[in-house]
Enzyme design. Structure first.
Site, PDB file in Angstrom:
ATOM      1  N   TYR A  67       0.829  -1.210   0.000  1.00 20.12           N
ATOM      2  CA  TYR A  67       0.000   0.000   0.000  1.00 20.12           C
ATOM      3  C   TYR A  67       0.856   1.251   0.000  1.00 20.12           C
ATOM      4  CZ  TYR A  67      -3.684  -3.248   1.199  1.00 20.12           C
ATOM      5  OH  TYR A  67      -4.558  -4.290   1.194  1.00 20.12           O
ATOM      6  N   SER A  75       6.323   0.305 -10.448  1.00 21.01           N
ATOM      7  CA  SER A  75       6.580   1.639  -9.913  1.00 21.01           C
ATOM      8  C   SER A  75       6.621   2.695 -11.011  1.00 21.01           C
ATOM      9  CB  SER A  75       7.927   1.661  -9.176  1.00 21.01           C
ATOM     10  OG  SER A  75       8.249   2.980  -8.798  1.00 21.01           O
ATOM     11  N   HIS A  77       8.202   5.308 -10.780  1.00 20.10           N
ATOM     12  CA  HIS A  77       9.581   5.808 -10.821  1.00 20.10           C
ATOM     13  C   HIS A  77      10.374   5.132 -11.945  1.00 20.10           C
ATOM     14  CE1 HIS A  77       9.663   8.473  -7.369  1.00 20.10           C
ATOM     15  NE2 HIS A  77       8.880   7.602  -6.755  1.00 20.10           N
ATOM     16  N   GLU A 131       0.364   9.994  -0.434  1.00 15.55           N
ATOM     17  CA  GLU A 131       1.763  10.415  -0.535  1.00 15.55           C
ATOM     18  C   GLU A 131       1.790  11.856  -1.043  1.00 15.55           C
ATOM     19  OE1 GLU A 131       4.213   7.818  -2.874  1.00 15.55           O
ATOM     20  OE2 GLU A 131       3.931   6.141  -1.509  1.00 15.55           O
ATOM     21  N   HIS A 134       4.577  12.672  -3.785  1.00 16.66           N
ATOM     22  CA  HIS A 134       4.753  11.937  -5.046  1.00 16.66           C
ATOM     23  C   HIS A 134       4.095  12.684  -6.209  1.00 16.66           C
ATOM     24  CE1 HIS A 134       5.496   8.121  -7.280  1.00 16.66           C
ATOM     25  NE2 HIS A 134       4.463   8.551  -8.003  1.00 16.66           N
TER      26      HIS A 134
END
Length: 158
Positions: A67, A75, A77, A131, A134
């Site tokens: 989570y 991801s 990223h 987040e 992010h």
């Protein structure tokens, strides 16, 4: 991605034996956003950018909370389109949401093509906890629509 560039001329956390990279277009628009924040005396810092499959795998092994941390291969990223941005004082903690820097990103990131990817109270849609740090680059046109309609990327794409 084959269009990664080395991050420079903005504040970022330098890690030993690591060069921080991001997609060229993302870097261009983040630099504009960063320079706008400086005019308001805000201090944004990049904590994380592009990650290889191997690095993401290692991060997940250290913190296997699905989570909070994506498995390798899942991801954002790894696409070179995501940045973790916060302040040096708060780091990647929820305390970032109480800063002027976060308020600035919340109200201005879309103008530069970024969205706050995992917003508060949307875990049931995104699958990830909130987040505030992010950022995900989606382009100015898409970011504006997402912002104006208070959508997640999942909602927007559906």
């Amino acid at each position: 991605p084959d269009n990664l560039v080395i991050i420079k001329n903005v504040d970022f956390i330098q890690r030993e034996n690591e060069t921080m990279k991001i997609c060229e277009e993302v870097y261009y628009y983040y630099s504009l956003l960063y320079n706008e924040s400086l005019k308001l005396n805000l201090k944004l810092t990049i904590f994380s950018a592009y990650r290889s499959y191997e690095k993401q795998q290692l991060i997940f092994q250290r913190n296997p909370d699905e989570y909070y941390v994506a498995k390798a291969g899942y991801s954002e990223h790894q696409t070179g389109l995501a940045l973790d941005v916060s302040t040096r004082n708060t780091g990647l903690t929820k305390n970032f949401m109480y800063t002027n820097e976060y308020k600035f990103l919340l109200n201005n990131a879309y103008k530069y093509g970024f969205i706050i990817r995992y917003p508060d109270d949307k875990m049931h849609i995104t699958g990830y906890l909130f987040e505030p740090w992010h950022l995900r680059f989606v382009g100015i046109e898409h970011a504006k629509r997402i912002y104006e309609n208070n959508l997640t990327l999942e909602e927007y794409l559906s």
